[in-house]
Design a protein around this motif. Structure first.
Motif, short mmCIF file in Angstrom:
data_model
loop_
_atom_site.label_atom_id
_atom_site.label_comp_id
_atom_site.label_asym_id
_atom_site.label_seq_id
_atom_site.Cartn_x
_atom_site.Cartn_y
_atom_site.Cartn_z
N ALA A 13 48.75 -7.01 -62.56
CA ALA A 13 48.07 -5.79 -62.13
C ALA A 13 46.90 -6.11 -61.21
O ALA A 13 46.65 -5.42 -60.22
N ARG A 14 46.16 -7.17 -61.51
CA ARG A 14 45.01 -7.55 -60.68
C ARG A 14 45.44 -8.14 -59.35
O ARG A 14 44.85 -7.85 -58.31
N GLU A 15 46.45 -9.00 -59.40
CA GLU A 15 46.84 -9.75 -58.20
C GLU A 15 47.87 -9.04 -57.35
O GLU A 15 48.02 -9.34 -56.17
N GLY A 16 48.63 -8.10 -57.95
CA GLY A 16 49.66 -7.41 -57.20
C GLY A 16 50.85 -8.28 -56.86
O GLY A 16 51.61 -7.97 -55.95
N SER A 17 51.00 -9.38 -57.59
CA SER A 17 52.06 -10.34 -57.28
C SER A 17 52.34 -11.20 -58.50
O SER A 17 51.40 -11.65 -59.18
N PHE A 18 53.63 -11.45 -58.80
CA PHE A 18 53.99 -12.34 -59.90
C PHE A 18 53.59 -13.78 -59.57
O PHE A 18 53.13 -14.53 -60.44
N THR A 19 53.74 -14.16 -58.30
CA THR A 19 53.42 -15.53 -57.90
C THR A 19 51.93 -15.81 -58.07
O THR A 19 51.52 -16.83 -58.64
N ILE A 36 56.25 -10.00 -69.34
CA ILE A 36 56.18 -8.57 -69.01
C ILE A 36 57.48 -7.87 -69.38
O ILE A 36 57.47 -6.73 -69.87
N LYS A 37 58.59 -8.52 -69.17
CA LYS A 37 59.87 -7.94 -69.57
C LYS A 37 59.91 -7.69 -71.07
O LYS A 37 60.34 -6.63 -71.54
N ALA A 38 59.41 -8.67 -71.84
CA ALA A 38 59.38 -8.51 -73.30
C ALA A 38 58.46 -7.36 -73.70
O ALA A 38 58.77 -6.59 -74.62
N LEU A 39 57.33 -7.23 -73.02
CA LEU A 39 56.39 -6.14 -73.32
C LEU A 39 57.03 -4.79 -73.04
O LEU A 39 56.93 -3.86 -73.86
N GLU A 40 57.68 -4.66 -71.89
CA GLU A 40 58.31 -3.39 -71.54
C GLU A 40 59.46 -3.05 -72.48
O GLU A 40 59.62 -1.89 -72.88
N GLU A 41 60.25 -4.05 -72.85
CA GLU A 41 61.39 -3.79 -73.73
C GLU A 41 60.92 -3.42 -75.14
O GLU A 41 61.49 -2.54 -75.79
N HIS A 42 59.88 -4.11 -75.61
CA HIS A 42 59.41 -3.84 -76.98
C HIS A 42 58.89 -2.41 -77.11
O HIS A 42 59.14 -1.75 -78.12
N TYR A 43 58.17 -1.95 -76.09
CA TYR A 43 57.58 -0.61 -76.17
C TYR A 43 58.38 0.45 -75.41
O TYR A 43 57.93 1.59 -75.30
N GLN A 44 59.54 0.03 -74.88
CA GLN A 44 60.41 0.98 -74.18
C GLN A 44 59.64 1.76 -73.11
O GLN A 44 59.61 2.99 -73.08
N ILE A 45 59.01 1.00 -72.21
CA ILE A 45 58.15 1.60 -71.19
C ILE A 45 58.29 0.81 -69.90
O ILE A 45 58.54 -0.40 -69.93
N THR A 46 58.18 1.48 -68.77
CA THR A 46 58.19 0.81 -67.47
C THR A 46 56.76 0.76 -66.95
O THR A 46 56.13 1.80 -66.74
N LEU A 47 56.25 -0.45 -66.79
CA LEU A 47 54.87 -0.63 -66.37
C LEU A 47 54.73 -0.98 -64.90
O LEU A 47 53.70 -0.70 -64.28
N LEU A 48 55.76 -1.61 -64.34
CA LEU A 48 55.70 -2.09 -62.97
C LEU A 48 56.96 -1.70 -62.22
O LEU A 48 58.06 -1.67 -62.79
N ARG A 49 56.80 -1.42 -60.94
CA ARG A 49 57.94 -1.24 -60.04
C ARG A 49 57.99 -2.43 -59.11
O ARG A 49 57.00 -2.74 -58.44
N ARG A 50 59.12 -3.12 -59.05
CA ARG A 50 59.28 -4.26 -58.17
C ARG A 50 59.96 -3.81 -56.89
O ARG A 50 61.05 -3.23 -56.93
N THR A 51 59.31 -4.02 -55.75
CA THR A 51 59.92 -3.74 -54.45
C THR A 51 60.08 -5.05 -53.71
O THR A 51 59.69 -6.11 -54.19
N ALA A 52 60.67 -4.96 -52.53
CA ALA A 52 60.93 -6.18 -51.76
C ALA A 52 59.63 -6.86 -51.34
O ALA A 52 59.58 -8.09 -51.19
N ARG A 53 58.58 -6.09 -51.15
CA ARG A 53 57.32 -6.65 -50.62
C ARG A 53 56.20 -6.79 -51.63
O ARG A 53 55.34 -7.64 -51.49
N ARG A 54 56.19 -5.92 -52.65
CA ARG A 54 55.04 -5.94 -53.54
C ARG A 54 55.41 -5.42 -54.92
O ARG A 54 56.54 -4.98 -55.15
#
Length: 287
Positions: A13-19, A36-54
């Motif tokens: 969230a701070r960096e805007g990038s997984f890398t 992050i995948k484990a966090l989203e799956e555990h709570y059944q929530i989408t926290l991030l949208r992954r696009t080609a650029r960001r």
């Protein structure tokens, strides 16, 4: 609740990038993705949208980011306090500045005095720099013309004067004492965008003196203004602390009222006593 997963989310969230988040946490990118995948799956929530650029935060992600920023911000404050007991041998400082010319000598002094400190420098316009400080994406900032406000600690650095930037062969290039503001009336000029502090100060001074330059080109960077002036597209304006060593152009002081800008250092009031922030403030040049 898994704090490793929350810290991975906070870093993205701070960096805007997984890398960059992986680099910040000193772990691999797949590890960040897995947390992050484990966090989203555990709570059944989408926290991030992954696009080609960001990577973008969802509405729920934005709410969680505000919480984790506060959580890990306090943890970072604790770390900074503890690092003070190690005489600043290590640490990380987030610095924001609205231009490179004043902050770079300070960073050089910081590197000499505390070689183990890692610095992340954010350069942006005045609005972006202040926003980074107020949102605590930056620990300290070098700012121009910032009004006092509750919760913000400011320390004066110095002042600069607005100068006319002209080609080296221009008649004004020989007038080292400066030119009167009134001579710019109806002169063709190439200037920064209206939100620029330098431009705003110049516009206000012109309005007060009833001077009306002909602004035929607006540009979004100091470098672009320098290139336009060198190409003889018009006269530019530049702060005296931002004059580049370019033989094609000459900066000439403009004489008139309201053509001075104040520069300062800032941090959040509640964090001013942290040793690492204090160390940066101690680097301010003696006035």
């Amino acid at each position: 609740m898994n704090l490793f997963q929350l810290r991975a989310f906070d870093a993205v969230a701070r960096e805007g990038s997984f890398t960059r988040a992986a680099a910040r946490l000193f772990i691999s990118q797949p590890a960040v993705t897995g947390h992050i995948k484990a966090l989203e799956e555990h709570y059944q929530i989408t926290l991030l949208r992954r696009t080609a650029r960001r990577v973008e935060l969802t509405e729920e992600g934005t709410k969680l980011a505000a919480i984790t920023r506060a959580m890990f911000g306090l943890a970072e404050e604790a770390q900074v306090m503890l690092e003070a007991n190690r005489q600043l041998l290590t640490g990380r400082l987030e610095v924001a500045a609205d231009g490179p010319h004043m902050v770079m000598p300070m960073l050089a002094s910081l590197r000499t005095r505390y070689p183990g400190i890692t610095v992340n420098l954010r350069l942006g316009n005045a609005q972006e720099t202040l926003a980074a400080l107020l949102s605590e994406h930056a620990d300290v900032a070098v700012l121009t013309e910032v009004a006092p406000r509750k919760g913000l600690h400011l320390q004066a650095l110095n002042e600069s004067r607005i100068c006319a930037l002209v080609p080296a062969g221009h008649p004004w290039a020989q007038q080292l004492r400066g030119v009167q503001l009134k001579v710019l009336d109806q002169v063709i000029m190439v200037l920064r965008e209206p939100s620029s502090i330098t431009r705003r100060t110049f516009d206000e001074a012109c309005a007060q003196a009833k001077v009306n330059p002909r602004v035929l080109l607006e540009l979004d960077s100091r470098e672009a203004v320098t290139e336009a002036v060198a190409a003889e597209l018009g006269v530019g304006v530049v702060s005296s602390v931002e004059v580049s060593h370019d033989p094609r152009v000459v900066a000439v002081p403009i004489i008139g009222e309201g053509l001075v800008n104040r520069h300062m250092m800032g941090c959040m009031e509640r964090r001013r006593d942290l040793r690492l922030i204090q160390a940066f403030f101690e680097l301010a040049p003696i006035r």
